[in-house]
Enzyme design. Structure first.
Site, short mmCIF file in Angstrom:
data_model
loop_
_atom_site.label_atom_id
_atom_site.label_comp_id
_atom_site.label_asym_id
_atom_site.label_seq_id
_atom_site.Cartn_x
_atom_site.Cartn_y
_atom_site.Cartn_z
N ASP A 181 0.83 -1.20 0.00
CA ASP A 181 0.00 0.00 0.00
C ASP A 181 0.86 1.26 0.00
OD1 ASP A 181 -2.69 1.43 0.53
OD2 ASP A 181 -1.39 2.17 2.14
N TYR A 188 2.45 10.24 1.02
CA TYR A 188 3.56 9.71 1.79
C TYR A 188 4.89 10.23 1.24
CZ TYR A 188 -0.03 6.37 3.34
OH TYR A 188 -1.18 5.79 3.82
N LYS A 212 -3.76 5.81 -3.51
CA LYS A 212 -4.88 6.61 -3.04
C LYS A 212 -5.07 7.86 -3.90
CE LYS A 212 -4.01 4.83 1.57
NZ LYS A 212 -2.64 4.33 1.40
N PHE A 225 -0.92 -1.56 15.57
CA PHE A 225 -0.29 -1.16 16.84
C PHE A 225 -0.76 0.22 17.28
CE2 PHE A 225 3.13 -3.65 14.53
CZ PHE A 225 2.79 -4.86 15.11
N GLY A 227 1.72 3.09 17.28
CA GLY A 227 2.81 2.96 18.25
C GLY A 227 2.35 2.81 19.68
N LEU A 245 0.53 0.58 21.19
CA LEU A 245 0.71 -0.77 21.71
C LEU A 245 2.17 -1.19 21.79
CD1 LEU A 245 -2.30 -2.63 20.05
CD2 LEU A 245 -1.89 -2.32 22.50
#
Length: 342
Positions: A56, A61, A86, A240, A243, A245
Site C-alpha cells: 500500500d 507519503y 490513493k 499497533f 505505536g 501498543l
C-alpha cells in the site's frame, strides 16, 4: 528473507485476492523519522521476498517519495502482488520548504505540496500522476484518502464530500468498470465517514487505520457489521495504533490520552502474564473478524519486517483469548481468534 505461504482472502465481491498480511510504505517514506532510500527499497523488496502480496502507498507519503521508491522495488516483479494507492490529493511542485504553509510529518519529502481534490477530474489526474511516479502500469486498489472531519474539519469536509458525491465517485466507478483498477474504497482513520460512504453507493474495500485493533474495537458495530451486509472488505491498518501498543505513548499521531495509556498498561500486563508478545497478539487479533481481509503494517527496515513476521508466526494459546475477554480487555461481541465471541 525466507518466503512463506500466506492465506489469501477475497476483496469484497471482486475477483481480487490479497494475502492476509500487507506492507504499507508511509514509515519507509520517512514519516516522523528519516529512512535512507536504499533501506526503503530494501524493505519493500524484503516484503515481496517474504511472500507478502499486498503493498500500500499514497501520493501523500513523502509527497511522492513513497510511490517513487515503491515503484523502484516493485518494478519488473509485480506479478502476484496487489498494489494499492490513493486519491484525493494532487501534488504541486514547490521551490523550497519555506513555500509550505502547513506543518507536516515527513523527514525528507519530495519538493511538492498537497492540494486536496476529490472531484472527477482530480481523481483521474491523481491516478495518472501516480502511474508516472510509480513507473508502473497497474494499480489494483484505489482508495479515497483522508476525507473526513478529522482531517478537514466539518465545514471544509462538506465541500470535499460534495466533490466526491457529484463527480469523484463516478470517476472511481468508471475506472473500475474499465478494468483500470480492480477495487475501489477509502483509506481513512474514522469509521464514521465510511458509514456515510455507504450512502453514496457500493464499495469493495476500506483501509481503516487504528479503529479495529487489540486496543480498540470502536468500529465493531455498526461499521464492520454493515461491511458484512454490504459485501465490503476491510484492511485493518495501524494494528499497533500508531505505536501506542508498542509503548511509544503515541495514539492518533499525537500524545495518547490517559485512558489509552492505562488500557495499554493493562494489555501489556495481561500479555506478560501469559508470556505472549503484545505485538503478536496485536497482529493476529484483527483477522478473526469476517470482514477483515488483511492486516497492514508499516516496517521501517527489513529487520523490523522480520520482527513482524516472527510475531505473525507466534503460536498463541487459545485460552489466552478467552481470558482476554473475561478480563473485559476487548469489547463485548468481538470475534476471538479461538473461534469464540467476547
Amino acid at each position: 528473507m525466507t518466503r512463506q505461504e500466506f492465506e489469501t482472502r477475497q476483496v469484497g465481491k471482486t475477483g481480487l485476492r490479497v494475502t492476509t498480511l500487507g506492507c504499507g510504505s508511509a514509515t519507509a517514506a520517512g514519516i516522523f523519522q528519516d529512512v535512507p532510500d536504499d533501506q526503503a527499497r530494501a524493505t519493500i523488496s524484503a516484503a515481496i521476498d517474504a511472500g507478502i502480496g499486498l503493498i500500500d502507498t499514497a501520493p501523500q507519503y513523502g509527497y511522492g517519495r513513497a510511490e517513487h521508491l515503491l515503484g523502484d522495488a516493485l518494478r519488473y516483479r509485480q506479478n502476484g502482488v496487489a498494489l494499492s494507492t490513493k486519491v484525493g490529493r494532487l501534488l504541486r511542485p514547490i521551490r523550497s520548504e519555506a513555500e509550505r504553509d502547513y506543518p507536516h510529518a515527513w523527514a525528507r519529502p519530495f519538493p511538492f505540496e498537497q492540494v486536496y481534490d476529490y472531484s472527477y477530474d482530480g481523481i483521474m489526474r491523481s491516478l495518472d500522476a501516480s502511474f508516472q511516479r510509480l513507473g508502473l502500469s497497474r494499480v489494483d486498489i484505489l482508495l479515497v484518502h483522508d476525507i473526513g472531519v478529522m482531517t478537514h474539519g466539518a465545514e471544509q469536509n462538506a465541500v470535499y464530500w460534495k466533490q466526491l458525491a457529484t463527480g469523484g465517485y463516478r470517476a472511481l466507478q468508471e475506472l473500475k468498470n474499465a478494468d483500470v483498477v480492480k477495487a475501489i474504497g477509502f483509506g481513512v482513520n474514522e469509521w464514521e465517514v465510511l458509514m456515510d460512504a455507504f450512502e453514496l453507493g457500493d464499495w469493495d474495500i476500506f483501509l481503516l487505520a487504528g479503529r479495529y485493533t487489540l486496543l480498540e474495537q470502536t468500529s465493531l458495530d455498526p461499521f464492520l457489521s454493515t461491511c458484512i451486509k454490504r459485501g465490503a472488505s476491510v484492511i485493518a491498518g495501524a494494528p499497533f495504533n500508531g505505536g501506542a501498543l508498542m509503548g511509544t505513548g503515541k495514539w492518533n499521531y499525537a500524545a495518547a490520552p490517559e485512558h489509552i495509556v492505562q488500557r495499554v498498561r493493562d494489555l501489556e500486563a495481561f500479555c506478560a502474564e501469559w508470556k505472549v508478545p503484545i505485538g503478536a497478539a496485536a497482529l493476529q487479533f484483527p483477522l478473526t473478524h469476517p470482514a477483515v481481509c488483511n492486516v497492514l503494517t508499516g516496517p521501517r527496515s527489513p529487520e523490523e519486517l522480520q520482527g513482524t513476521l516472527n510475531w505473525w508466526n507466534t503460536k498463541i494459546p487459545e485460552d489466552f483469548w478467552t481470558a482476554l475477554a473475561e478480563k473485559r480487555l476487548v469489547a463485548p461481541g468481538t470475534p476471538l481468534p479461538n473461534g469464540k465471541v467476547a
